[in-house]
Design an enzyme around this catalytic site. Structure first.
Site, PDB file in Angstrom:
ATOM      1  N   GLY A  71     -54.747  23.651   9.491  1.00 33.72           N
ATOM      2  CA  GLY A  71     -56.112  23.116   9.311  1.00 33.72           C
ATOM      3  C   GLY A  71     -56.957  23.262  10.559  1.00 33.72           C
ATOM      4  N   CYS A 129     -63.155  31.398   6.637  1.00 32.27           N
ATOM      5  CA  CYS A 129     -63.512  29.994   6.418  1.00 32.27           C
ATOM      6  C   CYS A 129     -64.672  29.953   5.433  1.00 32.27           C
ATOM      7  CB  CYS A 129     -64.014  29.321   7.694  1.00 32.27           C
ATOM      8  SG  CYS A 129     -63.266  29.859   9.180  1.00 32.27           S
ATOM      9  N   LYS A 164     -62.641  39.288  12.675  1.00 32.56           N
ATOM     10  CA  LYS A 164     -61.259  39.296  12.169  1.00 32.56           C
ATOM     11  C   LYS A 164     -61.258  39.280  10.641  1.00 32.56           C
ATOM     12  CE  LYS A 164     -56.875  36.885  12.822  1.00 32.56           C
ATOM     13  NZ  LYS A 164     -56.173  35.938  13.696  1.00 32.56           N
ATOM     14  N   ILE A 190     -54.960  41.829  10.494  1.00 38.53           N
ATOM     15  CA  ILE A 190     -55.526  40.954   9.478  1.00 38.53           C
ATOM     16  C   ILE A 190     -55.194  39.476   9.756  1.00 38.53           C
ATOM     17  CG2 ILE A 190     -55.495  42.599   7.559  1.00 38.53           C
ATOM     18  CD1 ILE A 190     -52.826  41.401   6.625  1.00 38.53           C
TER      19      ILE A 190
HETATM   20  C1  LIG Z   1     -49.567  28.567  12.954  1.00 40.95           C
HETATM   21  C2  LIG Z   1     -50.658  29.596  12.846  1.00 40.95           C
HETATM   22  C3  LIG Z   1     -51.956  29.263  13.238  1.00 40.95           C
HETATM   23  C4  LIG Z   1     -52.992  30.200  13.143  1.00 40.95           C
HETATM   24  N1  LIG Z   1     -54.248  29.857  13.553  1.00 40.95           N
HETATM   25  C5  LIG Z   1     -55.245  30.795  13.532  1.00 40.95           C
HETATM   26  C6  LIG Z   1     -56.553  30.481  14.029  1.00 40.95           C
HETATM   27  O1  LIG Z   1     -56.808  29.369  14.526  1.00 40.95           O
HETATM   28  N2  LIG Z   1     -57.512  31.436  13.936  1.00 40.95           N
HETATM   29  C7  LIG Z   1     -57.257  32.697  13.418  1.00 40.95           C
HETATM   30  O2  LIG Z   1     -58.153  33.539  13.374  1.00 40.95           O
HETATM   31  N3  LIG Z   1     -56.013  33.028  12.988  1.00 40.95           N
HETATM   32  C8  LIG Z   1     -55.012  32.108  13.027  1.00 40.95           C
HETATM   33  N4  LIG Z   1     -53.757  32.449  12.579  1.00 40.95           N
HETATM   34  C9  LIG Z   1     -53.507  33.821  12.066  1.00 40.95           C
HETATM   35  C10 LIG Z   1     -52.864  34.715  13.115  1.00 40.95           C
HETATM   36  O3  LIG Z   1     -53.696  34.875  14.254  1.00 40.95           O
HETATM   37  C11 LIG Z   1     -52.510  36.107  12.535  1.00 40.95           C
HETATM   38  O4  LIG Z   1     -53.699  36.740  12.084  1.00 40.95           O
HETATM   39  C12 LIG Z   1     -51.544  36.030  11.362  1.00 40.95           C
HETATM   40  O5  LIG Z   1     -50.557  35.049  11.595  1.00 40.95           O
HETATM   41  C13 LIG Z   1     -50.848  37.367  11.078  1.00 40.95           C
HETATM   42  O6  LIG Z   1     -50.109  37.819  12.192  1.00 40.95           O
HETATM   43  P1  LIG Z   1     -48.506  37.552  12.367  1.00 40.95           P
HETATM   44  O7  LIG Z   1     -47.849  37.949  11.071  1.00 40.95           O
HETATM   45  O8  LIG Z   1     -48.097  38.406  13.514  1.00 40.95           O
HETATM   46  O9  LIG Z   1     -48.359  36.095  12.642  1.00 40.95           O
HETATM   47  C14 LIG Z   1     -52.704  31.517  12.660  1.00 40.95           C
HETATM   48  C15 LIG Z   1     -51.393  31.839  12.285  1.00 40.95           C
HETATM   49  C16 LIG Z   1     -50.370  30.908  12.363  1.00 40.95           C
HETATM   50  C17 LIG Z   1     -48.986  31.313  11.967  1.00 40.95           C
END
Ligand SMILES: Cc1cc2nc3c(=O)[nH]c(=O)nc-3n(C[C@H](O)[C@H](O)[C@H](O)COP(=O)(O)O)c2cc1C
Length: 304
Positions: A71, A129, A164, A190
């Protein structure tokens, strides 16, 4: 061999970043390795006001991945500027500020606040969002809305704007092209895809919010396909994210056409993951006598 990479008007020392929300504010990882040696860190998403986020349960594991419904808990842009950013600058960490809001006006206000600080390399707009002024449709699902947001934030700051992508947009290519036309300097791709788990004993969803963002190694083939398609369709650099845990994963994305990559969920499994990927790419470049920038797009059909 040279590791530096150019992303629009920004120069990075190397192509390895960490993904927003998976690396805190960067400072938490200094005890494991010198975070200043990464290309950059992307901060936890920053909002105009501090947020506590959702109530628990906020995360759940899946085979080769995870679900999160944190969140967007964060300290807010003001506390980030006064408490976190100075420490990051002292420690030589290159910072990309990931920002989000539910109105264009608030996105602009966050951009303006960050513009008063030196030492933010770029703003990464989290457009996954809902836009409350437009009936709650996600910014990132609509090319016009995303373009308008890009142009408005760009007008508010000299800091480069990266956008993004939400993988849930009906046409990511249309959204990315609209952002490029509106002045974005890079596309990052992504963000997570919505998923869920059900607790069969309780017969209810595991996450308190029901659904959450799905991330981790099992996201990689989807992210790679999107990056490959984007690279053939837009002219600005792409920064790839999605399931990257190893040097080999990172190389796949660079060959697909990404100019840089972000390590996300992998940092929860191994806090040194991004460090290992950075060293791994450097070693690959030495072994093959290539600069990091030579790796970009090697697997694109047009280059064969
Ligand atoms: C716990 C968690 C919190 C995240 N918070 C954000 C965020 O605040 N803003 C955002 O743009 N992406 C957020 N993401 C998305 C990640 O930056 C990333 O795009 C996504 O996890 C895919 O990459 P990965 O498979 O390497 O984790 C979050 C992901 C996770 C797992």
């Amino acid at each position: 061999m040279k590791q530096s990479i150019t992303i629009g008007s920004a120069e990075l020392s190397n192509p390895v970043l960490t993904a927003s929300g998976t690396f805190g504010y960067g400072l938490e990882f200094q005890e494991f390795f010198d975070v200043g040696r990464l290309g950059a860190i992307c901060t936890k998403g920053l909002s105009l006001e501090p947020r506590l986020g959702n109530r628990p349960t906020r995360i759940a594991e899946t085979p080769a991945g995870m679900l999160n419904a944190i969140g967007l808990a964060n300290v807010g842009v003001e506390a980030f500027c006064t408490e976190k950013l100075p420490k990051l600058q002292d420690q030589g960490v290159t910072v990309v500020a990931n920002i989000f809001a539910s109105t264009t006006k608030d996105f602009v206000a966050i951009a303006e606040r960050l513009a008063r600080e030196s030492g933010v390399l770029a703003l990464e707009l989290n457009v996954s969002c809902p836009n409350v002024s437009e009936g709650g449709i996600e910014f990132g699902k609509n090319p016009n809305m995303c373009a308008e947001l890009t142009a408005a934030t760009k007008a508010a700051t000299d800091t480069p704007i990266w956008v993004k992508m939400s993988p849930e947009a009906p046409s990511i290519i249309a959204v990315a092209q609209a952002c490029e036309d509106a002045g974005a300097e890079a596309i990052t791709a992504i963000n997570t895809i919505r998923g869920m788990r059900i607790d069969i004993a309780k017969r209810q969803p595991v996450l308190a919010r029901g659904m959450g963002g799905f991330s981790g190694p099992s996201l990689k083939p989807v992210a790679l396909r999107i990056v490959y398609e984007l690279a053939a369709s837009i002219g600005i650099p792409i920064i790839a994210i999605g399931g990257i845990s190893t040097t080999e994963d990172a190389l796949e994305f660079l060959f697909a056409g990404a100019s840089a990559i972000q390590v996300g969920t992998a940092s929860f499994i191994d806090p040194l993951a991004a460090h290992h990927v950075r060293v791994g790419i450097e070693n690959y470049c030495e072994a093959h006598q290539l600069n990091a920038s030579d790796l970009i797009g090697l697997a694109q059909a047009a280059k064969k």
